[in-house]
Motif scaffolding. Structure first.
Motif, PDB file in Angstrom:
ATOM      1  N   LEU A  64     -15.340  -1.469  11.618  1.00 40.53           N
ATOM      2  CA  LEU A  64     -13.922  -1.738  11.403  1.00 40.53           C
ATOM      3  C   LEU A  64     -13.203  -0.603  10.684  1.00 40.53           C
ATOM      4  O   LEU A  64     -11.991  -0.615  10.583  1.00 40.53           O
ATOM      5  N   ARG A  65     -13.924   0.349  10.173  1.00 40.31           N
ATOM      6  CA  ARG A  65     -13.307   1.437   9.414  1.00 40.31           C
ATOM      7  C   ARG A  65     -12.735   2.474  10.362  1.00 40.31           C
ATOM      8  O   ARG A  65     -13.393   2.924  11.292  1.00 40.31           O
ATOM      9  N   LEU A  66     -11.495   2.851  10.107  1.00 45.25           N
ATOM     10  CA  LEU A  66     -10.828   3.874  10.907  1.00 45.25           C
ATOM     11  C   LEU A  66     -10.718   5.153  10.101  1.00 45.25           C
ATOM     12  O   LEU A  66     -10.438   5.122   8.911  1.00 45.25           O
ATOM     13  N   THR A  67     -10.904   6.278  10.782  1.00 46.36           N
ATOM     14  CA  THR A  67     -10.716   7.561  10.118  1.00 46.36           C
ATOM     15  C   THR A  67      -9.232   7.898  10.116  1.00 46.36           C
ATOM     16  O   THR A  67      -8.442   7.296  10.848  1.00 46.36           O
ATOM     17  N   LYS A  68      -8.879   8.875   9.309  1.00 47.33           N
ATOM     18  CA  LYS A  68      -7.484   9.323   9.259  1.00 47.33           C
ATOM     19  C   LYS A  68      -7.047   9.829  10.639  1.00 47.33           C
ATOM     20  O   LYS A  68      -5.932   9.548  11.085  1.00 47.33           O
ATOM     21  N   ASP A  69      -7.927  10.540  11.333  1.00 46.26           N
ATOM     22  CA  ASP A  69      -7.606  11.052  12.669  1.00 46.26           C
ATOM     23  C   ASP A  69      -7.369   9.919  13.673  1.00 46.26           C
ATOM     24  O   ASP A  69      -6.474   9.996  14.510  1.00 46.26           O
TER      25      ASP A  69
END
Length: 76
Positions: free
Chosen positions: A32-37
């Motif tokens: 569920l974690r999204l990177t800044k990109d």
């Protein structure tokens, strides 16, 4: 008018299915974690799209959440 109410009904059914699926994934899951990109990409794509009718509120709320996530990732 019947078409609009049918679209609203379908969207609510889809939201309920997504909510049920998300309950199966642990909150702290890396899935569920999204990177800044990733957040930047999604915001850019959403800015290029056209939305109509009942989609507008759903997309608006999504953009708000993505912007908040972007702020968190930018501050790290």
């Amino acid at each position: 008018m019947a078409k609009l109410s049918e679209n609203i009904r379908k969207m609510k059914e889809t939201e309920q299915k997504v909510e049920k699926e998300l309950k199966l994934i642990p909150i702290d899951s890396d899935k569920l974690r999204l990177t800044k990109d990733e957040v930047t990409f999604m915001l850019a794509k959403l800015a290029q799209m056209d939305f109509k009718g009942v989609e507008i509120e759903l997309v608006y709320n999504l953009i708000i959440k993505l912007q908040e996530r972007f702020k968190i990732l930018s501050s790290k």
